[in-house]
Every structure is written in C-alpha cells, then in structure tokens.
Design an enzyme around this catalytic site. Structure first.
Site, short mmCIF file in Angstrom:
data_model
loop_
_atom_site.label_atom_id
_atom_site.label_comp_id
_atom_site.label_asym_id
_atom_site.label_seq_id
_atom_site.Cartn_x
_atom_site.Cartn_y
_atom_site.Cartn_z
N GLU A 64 -10.45 -2.34 3.90
CA GLU A 64 -9.31 -1.76 4.21
C GLU A 64 -8.99 -0.20 3.56
OE1 GLU A 64 -6.66 -5.69 4.94
OE2 GLU A 64 -6.68 -5.11 2.64
N ASP A 81 0.79 -1.33 0.00
CA ASP A 81 -0.11 0.06 0.03
C ASP A 81 0.89 1.40 0.04
OD1 ASP A 81 -1.43 -2.28 0.90
OD2 ASP A 81 -2.37 -1.11 2.44
C1 FRU Z 1 -4.08 -3.50 2.70
C2 FRU Z 1 -3.33 -4.07 4.04
C3 FRU Z 1 -3.71 -2.99 5.09
C4 FRU Z 1 -2.67 -3.12 6.06
C5 FRU Z 1 -1.55 -3.52 5.34
C6 FRU Z 1 -0.54 -4.34 5.68
O1 FRU Z 1 -3.27 -4.18 1.67
O2 FRU Z 1 -3.89 -5.36 4.46
O3 FRU Z 1 -5.00 -3.14 5.60
O4 FRU Z 1 -2.35 -2.09 6.86
O5 FRU Z 1 -1.96 -3.81 3.98
O6 FRU Z 1 0.59 -4.48 4.94
#
Ligand code: FRU
Length: 505
Positions: A212, A30
């Site tokens: 998310e 992300d």
């Molecule tokens: C989304 C996610 C988020 C989390 C991060 C962990 O891709 O699962 O929810 O904060 O990646 O790497």
C-alpha cells in the site's frame, strides 16, 4: 483492518500528543496529499468525520508552519453514497496542465482513490480520481469525469504523483499499487487526466502483507548532486519486521519509464523470512503509510507516517480522537557499507523551536547494575539524547515514562547486537492481545558505542539510532503521572555519555 472489540481499558484524552498531529475528535489513518504550498505545510489524512474508528473515509485537513503545531480545518474531500475517498497525493499544477485553473491562478490537484460503494455502478473496483482546489487547498471540487485511471480491479490504489523532469521529456508520473499482487505501477500523463502505463515493479523483498501507499523520489547520495539515486518506498500490511504494518524501501534508478532496484534480495524472495536483509523505513510497530511532501522547501525530502498499526488501530485507548501522526522526518541518502541507505532525522519547519521547561545533562559516567531514577530529568514530552557503551552489561539503556511499576525500556542488547523497545509494562496494554511487545532491530555499534535520540510524547516514543540510520516508532499508553526517566544496566555495568534531556512538559 480489524473490527473494534470491547475492551476494559479506559479511553483517555490525556494521551493527546503535544507535538504530533491528532484530529480533534475523530479517527485518522494515512497521511494524504502532503504538500508545502504558499508557506504552509498541508497535511490531509484518511479521516472518518463521523466517528473515532475507521469508516466513511474522507480527507481531513490540517496545516502547520513548523511541522510541530497543527491547525485543523474542515474536511477537505468528503465521502458520499458512491465512494469512499481513499489515500492519494496533491500536486501544485503550476503550469495549469490540467486546465482546472488559469495561468494566473494555477490549481492544486489531488489524485485520490475512489473506493466505490454499493450504490455505484463501479462497485467492486478501486480507481484513481481527481479533485482540484483554486483557493490554496481549503475547498475541493471533484472532476466530473472521474475516475481518470481505472484497471477495473478491486485493489488498485494510493496514487502518489510527481513531476518527472527528463532529459528529453517531462511529465507527471503516478505511482500506485495493485495491493494484492505486491506490485507498484507507474503511469505517465501530460495533463493529470490521461494516463498511460509505463511499467511495474514487484513482487520484491518483503511480501508478507499487501502493498500500500507507495512513493518514488530522487535524492543525492552523500549530498552529491551528480550522484542521484531513486528511492521507492512501499508500505505493507502485515509483514513488518516486528509484525503488522510497516514500510520498506528500495534504492535504485528510474529512467523515466522503469524503476530498477539495487536493493532487492533475490534469494528467498517472497517467503517473508528475510526481514533483516530488507531495508525498512522504521523497525517499530507504529509507523505506517508513510509518504513524502510535494514541493518541500530547499528540496528537502520530508516524510510523515501514521503512528499506528492495523493490528490494533481501532482499539487504541484514546478518545474522542484516535491515532496520531508521526513527527515529520527529513530523509537523506548516505553510503553505508558501500550501499546507499536512508538516514532519517526529525524535521522542523520554520518558526521558533518550542521553549523547553527544563534541560538536564549528565557527564560521562557509569551505569551501575540495576535501575536508577534520574532526579531532575522527569517529564512526559521530552527529547533524550545520549551515547551508550554497554561494557560488561548484557543490556543497558533508559526507562521512559516510568513510575516505579510501569515504564518503557529502550536499550541495547549487546550480545545480540539489537536495539530494543520493551513496552510490555508501558501502561495500558490490554486493549488488544498483540499490543504488549518487546520489539527488536539489528544495530551495530560504532567503536563499541550506540548513539540514541528518543522523542517522547504523551502516547509515543520515536527512537533514532546511530544518527538516524535506524528508527523505531512505538505507541505507549502510560498513566499521566508516569514521568520518571531512569537508567538501567543488567548483567554488568555500562557507560552513558553526553546525556541531554530536553523536557517540554
Ligand atoms: C493504508 C490503506 C490504504 C487505503 C487507506 C484506506 O492504511 O489501507 O491502502 O487507501 O488505508 O483508509
């Protein structure tokens, strides 16, 4: 997140994009902490500093002036034995409300999710923590009293913070998710340290996977500053319109306490079968965890997504790095069929536009049935623009990154009223069983014609259809020698208009 499996596909560095960010030799997912500050776009991101698969989550860091060329910096916030540093955002605390800086030297403040590990007394929970920087975002100190907001729950994460300018009161708002409950939570604070709950939103529309990385921002409708609407974006995994990870959005109102959606589809809610009625940030398989920049110049709303999909993220055949970011996009709201809808265009920052190596144009002409290679239009990094009238053809469009045996077909299925991207023969596909795919999105013609802008890079195609009303982002892994651009029509003939191909490599 699926575990890496062994694959026979060769891992290659020549997939490294020309105009998309990828880390030098590590993993990323992300985008985090996107902010424009002191003349630079800062891109932090979920990063494994030790490997090219997911793990040891930390915030990597890169900067750019033009949103095309990025400079990597040392890891900004690093994992330790107690916590992984999950996704979050950064704000410029210009009035030093947090007290971490001074009036003369206000801090940048990062809110991130502490994903507590076995060694922590808080193991089993995720909570929101704070770090600050006094040197413009290069070095970060964690707040001693973290976390600043916990619900003592295991999947509470991904804080996006913004300054809410109300009629009577102004304050910080933090947007988070309770991922497994398909809920977005809103909290407020005067100082970024003490947070009280305002409200929650959801479940609504797509709930085929956990929620998310949310975002919430106001934008004028049709450019009218008197008509502001609020856009709530929520990424979900899986449950996207073409499987796996994707982002949806809601348009509505936010009064400083509650977000009210005007785009919630109530009938059939939550059954995951109403994909065509929901509003998607992108219909492709590789645009996830998209969030917007804080403080972008001229009130632009700029967004970047992670160009990958948790279905196969850890297996894509790139090395020593893994995963690119998408191009940056500028978002606007335009009324379409009486509803405000997001319009997305590729965004550039300041600085010279890159010099193309060639430009190819074609006047309006018929595409005969079959496939025709365009001499003089080959390349691996290109922008391809045209409008297309399918006429008597059932399907018509272009093949990019082709070599006679492989290629990615991008076109219109006129009978079904669909845009499609077919990557089943796009190059390396066997690294994961779900990668090879023919993906579709409903797309209406404008007077019988379709306008497409396609950005091609070394391992991706990003399609912007009907002036940005619909986008489709797909990874592809062709051989480096696959450079041909072709036109195709099937079941009849089509007309292509105003084809312009700008080739950068
Ligand atoms: C989304 C996610 C988020 C989390 C991060 C962990 O891709 O699962 O929810 O904060 O990646 O790497």
């Amino acid at each position: 997140m699926s575990a890496p499996t062994t694959t026979t596909t060769e891992l290659r560095d020549d997939f490294r994009p020309a105009f998309h960010y990828a880390a030098q030799d590590t993993w990323l997912n992300d985008p985090n902490g996107l902010i424009f500050h002191d003349g630079l776009y800062h891109l932090y991101y979920q990063n494994n500093p030790l490997n090219s698969v997911w793990g040891n989550m930390s915030w990597g860091h890169a900067t750019s002036t033009d949103l095309l060329n990025w400079t990597e910096h040392p890891v900004a916030i690093r994992f330790d034995e107690h916590e992984d540093i999950f996704s979050g955002s950064i704000v410029f605390d210009r009035h030093n409300t947090s007290g971490f800086g001074t009036a003369e030297q206000p801090p940048l403040v990062a809110l991130y999710t502490s994903a507590y590990k076995l060694a922590s007394a808080l193991h089993g929970t995720q909570a929101q923590s704070l770090a600050y920087s006094l040197d413009g975002g290069y070095s970060w100190r964690k707040h001693a009293q973290n976390p600043v907001l916990t619900r003592n729950t295991p999947n509470f994460r991904d804080p996006k913070v913004f300054w809410y300018q109300g009629q009577n009161e102004s304050y910080w708002v933090m947007v988070t998710v309770e991922a497994l409950e398909y809920r977005v939570l809103l909290h407020k604070s005067a100082d970024l340290l003490n947070w009280t709950e305002l409200s929650s939103f959801g479940p609504a529309n797509a709930t085929g996977g956990i929620w998310e990385c949310p975002d919430l921002f106001a934008m004028p409708v049709d450019g009218d500053p008197e008509n502001l609407k609020w856009v709530l974006t929520v990424n979900l995994n899986p449950g996207g319109p073409n499987n796996g990870s994707a982002g949806q959005y809601f348009v509505g109102d936010f009064d400083g306490t509650t977000f009210v959606s005007h785009s919630t589809v109530t009938e059939g809610m939550g059954d995951g079968t109403r994909e065509h009625d929901y509003q998607w940030l992108d219909w492709g398989r590789d645009y996830y965890a998209a969030v917007s920049f804080s403080d972008a110049p001229d009130d632009r709303r700029l967004m970047i997504g992670w160009m990958n999909n948790w279905d196969y993220a850890n297996q894509i055949p790139t090395a020593p790095w893994r995963s690119p970011m998408s191009l940056a996009r500028e978002l606007t709201l335009r009324t379409v069929d009486g509803q405000p809808r997001l319009i997305q265009q590729v965004a550039f920052g300041s600085g010279a536009e890159p010099e193309p190596v060639s430009t190819f144009t074609l006047p309006a002409r018929e595409i005969p049935e079959g496939t025709e290679v365009l001499d003089g239009a080959a390349g691996t990094v290109q922008r391809i623009e045209f409008s297309l009238a399918p006429d008597s053809a059932g399907e018509a469009g272009v093949v990019v990154r082709g070599n006679g045996t492989e290629g990615t077909r991008i076109g219109i299925d006129a009978q079904r009223g669909m845009l499609f991207v077919d990557r089943r023969e796009s190059g390396a596909t066997d690294f994961h069983e779900s990668f090879a795919s023919l993906d579709v999105a409903p797309l209406r013609s404008l007077d019988g014609s379709y306008e497409l802008v396609i950005h091609v890079d070394r391992c991706s195609v990003e399609v912007f259809a009907q002036a940005g009303l619909l986008t489709m982002t797909q990874l592809v892994f062709p051989s480096a020698a696959s450079r041909e651009l072709s036109l195709f029509a099937a079941g009849g003939t089509a007309t292509i208009n105003n084809l312009t191909v700008t080739t950068y490599a």
